[in-house]
Motif scaffolding. Structure first.
Motif, short mmCIF file in Angstrom:
data_model
loop_
_atom_site.label_atom_id
_atom_site.label_comp_id
_atom_site.label_asym_id
_atom_site.label_seq_id
_atom_site.Cartn_x
_atom_site.Cartn_y
_atom_site.Cartn_z
N GLU A 89 10.34 1.64 6.77
CA GLU A 89 11.19 2.40 5.83
C GLU A 89 11.14 1.90 4.39
O GLU A 89 11.97 2.27 3.58
N GLU A 90 10.22 1.00 4.06
CA GLU A 90 10.12 0.56 2.67
C GLU A 90 9.35 1.60 1.86
O GLU A 90 8.79 2.54 2.41
N ASP A 91 9.29 1.42 0.55
CA ASP A 91 8.59 2.34 -0.33
C ASP A 91 7.08 2.23 -0.20
O ASP A 91 6.33 3.09 -0.65
N ALA A 92 6.62 1.11 0.36
CA ALA A 92 5.19 0.88 0.51
C ALA A 92 4.99 0.07 1.79
O ALA A 92 5.90 -0.61 2.24
N ALA A 93 3.81 0.17 2.36
CA ALA A 93 3.50 -0.61 3.57
C ALA A 93 3.10 -2.03 3.16
O ALA A 93 2.44 -2.21 2.13
N MET A 150 8.34 -3.00 -4.54
CA MET A 150 8.12 -3.89 -3.39
C MET A 150 7.88 -5.33 -3.86
O MET A 150 7.50 -6.19 -3.06
N ARG A 209 14.71 -0.31 -5.77
CA ARG A 209 14.11 1.00 -5.48
C ARG A 209 14.22 1.89 -6.71
O ARG A 209 15.27 1.89 -7.36
N VAL A 266 14.75 -2.90 1.89
CA VAL A 266 15.81 -1.91 2.10
C VAL A 266 16.83 -2.42 3.13
O VAL A 266 17.98 -1.97 3.17
N CYS A 306 1.78 4.66 5.62
CA CYS A 306 2.68 5.17 4.59
C CYS A 306 2.33 6.62 4.32
O CYS A 306 1.24 7.07 4.67
N PHE A 348 0.87 -1.18 0.00
CA PHE A 348 0.00 0.00 0.00
C PHE A 348 0.90 1.23 0.00
O PHE A 348 1.81 1.33 0.83
N THR A 349 0.70 2.13 -0.94
CA THR A 349 1.59 3.29 -1.05
C THR A 349 0.83 4.53 -1.52
O THR A 349 -0.27 4.42 -2.07
#
Lengths: 337, 337
Positions: free
Chosen positions: B40-44, A86, A219, A159, B128, A54-55
């Motif tokens: 800290e990832e780009d998406a939850a 992701m 990323r 990450v 996020c 989710f983003t």
């Protein structure tokens, strides 16, 4: 007067009444049509079994139209890419518009049509939305938020997952989006071959996942560019990262603009360029898959994960010296995305 | 100069570098802290088995602070309510800020703290986010987008599910939010007891679902007010709706403002007021549950579903005549939410 009004977004288009319903149906539903969106409920109903990503991202880029894209293309590619990075299949997006009163309906249609085209590059669909109109002077043209969800196909990517000896791969030449925006803003006609890298990355990522590539981290290098991503990785995974400066592809137009304006290409934003960390044994297969895609023909190994200088990124310069590649700071370019 | 800068949001706070990382950690992570956000990832990464609701809303309300709430409270309650109205438990929210350069850090902290307080009214968490800063004059203060997902507990609720004989219930007096914003904008001190109804509705909805109330339709009456919701229902369910004008609670302060400015209370936006359609047999149990909550003490049956005048809402006036209650049109109040 009446005729003019019909060509511009009015405050009443955000009022929750007849005019808003018409705008939504004629412009948004027409372009994004699908059964979930058409349900008319307050929220989209989706089905998931398992892990999803989710983003969210808001887009405020200026100018709205630039070489290689526009805010519409960017708003779809950006959120789809966050999901793809992701290891998630981009499936469902929301889209929320904040529109300045007086904005040209024709421009809005162009942006929406760009969004619809970019959606076709993945299986993502817009399933819910929101429209606000603010009085003239309270926003600058159009801002778009897209949020997205998608099922995670590869859950090992993180990450925090960089490992000693991993090779760092970049998908293409860096700095294009930042340079293209700078060029558009300064009305530089000289660098006319320079276009933004703005692109949906899911088709490539899908192939990498299908081939069972052991991706440790992945990323897209957006705001803060290559420098921001590598520093975040080094810090989160508690490793050192060594980068060979000469191995990072940068096109001449970007180099030229950076020299002119005092920017560092590695700090510039990208919108269709991504970085991977894979074990040495996976490098060949990774590059073989990536180079099938025309915008990744230049994909290359640019460095590796080391056990020295934990949390730091070290650049090996062409003249044989070393320097830290730091997290960018200061103003950079506002409204880059 | 340096001191002043530290008290205002700078362009560098949106640059993707050091300053942005600091702002996000010190203000957002501190207030919204939870393990998913901290990843800290780009998406939850979330887990779902079954149906979920997905919704989005951008908030551009002016002024940012008003009697009974602020943009922060509104941005949480609004999206949580959209999920609740679908019979979904509000679980995970995204939050995206567009901030104007020069915005006071103290005001940003107040807004974020309001959001954190409102999150406590349900089990929703922010997982996020995104932060953009635009140059002075390109936005007005702060705009917030929140999107949300939550698992659906009651899947029968739908705008298309109104049935002949259903009773229409409103949860409280209508028009407060619109009137409170109007009052704040016109600096009217007279109506000082008037506050927005802005509130998280999940606790009430949770009780209604737990009691197995047979909810046919449920919607919060935001932009376009009661009029917009009832017309949408009549049209989507292909039924007529009859409303007894005198049965709809409206407080004196709202009535007074509406007379002064020529607004219709039923068209004014609400942000913590909802409407239900339930079969006659469920009315007593529904009201009994709702009236346990202090802001729903005035909840009442205001009308019913009929088989005449399909797609229309008919108002029975106190003087015994009938008129259509139409979808609002025209400008109403811009930047109401």
């Amino acid at each position: 007067m009446q005729k003019n009004n019909a060509k511009q977004v009015q405050l009443s288009h955000g009022g929750g009444g007849k005019e808003m319903n018409r705008l939504i149906k004629e412009i948004f539903f027409n372009a994004f049509d699908n059964p979930i969106l058409r349900s008319e409920e307050d929220a989209a109903v989706l089905h998931f079994d398992g892990n999803l990503a989710f983003t969210t991202d808001s887009f405020t880029v200026a100018p709205l139209f630039f070489a290689g894209g526009d805010i519409g293309k960017l708003s779809i590619a950006g959120t789809v890419n966050d999901l793809a990075m992701m290891g998630a299949e981009p499936q469902y997006l929301s889209c929320s518009f904040i529109i300045e009163e007086g904005f040209a309906i024709e421009s809005l249609k162009t942006i929406v049509s760009s969004m619809a085209s970019e959606l076709k590059k993945s299986s993502a669909r817009i399933v819910c939305g929101d429209t606000k109109v603010v009085p003239k002077g309270c926003a600058d043209g159009v801002f778009i938020n897209t949020s997205g969800v998608g099922r995670i196909l590869n859950s090992g990517i993180s990450v925090k997952n960089l490992q000693l000896g991993d090779k760092i791969i970049v998908s293409r030449d860096v700095g294009r989006h930042g340079a293209a925006i700078l060029m558009a803003r300064e009305s530089l006609a000289l660098e006319s071959e320079l276009t933004s890298d703005c692109a949906t990355l899911w088709p490539i990522v899908e192939q990498l996942i299908a081939a069972n590539i052991d991706i440790h981290a992945m990323r897209d290098a957006t705001r803060g560019g290559l420098s921001a991503v590598l520093n975040e990785w080094a810090s989160a995974s508690e490793v050192g990262i060594e980068v060979i400066e000469d191995a990072v592809p940068v096109c001449d137009a970007v180099k030229g603009l950076c020299e002119l304006y005092g920017f560092e290409p590695f700090d510039l934003a990208n919108e269709g360029t991504f970085i991977l960390a894979v074990p040495d044994a996976s490098v060949e297969a990774t590059l073989e898959i990536m180079q099938r895609f025309c915008h990744c023909e230049q994909s290359a190994v640019i460095g590796q994960v080391t056990d020295t200088r934990q949390g730091k990124v070290v650049l090996q310069t062409p003249c044989g010296s070393q320097r830290y590649l730091d997290v960018p700071q200061g103003e950079l370019l506002p409204r880059i995305c």
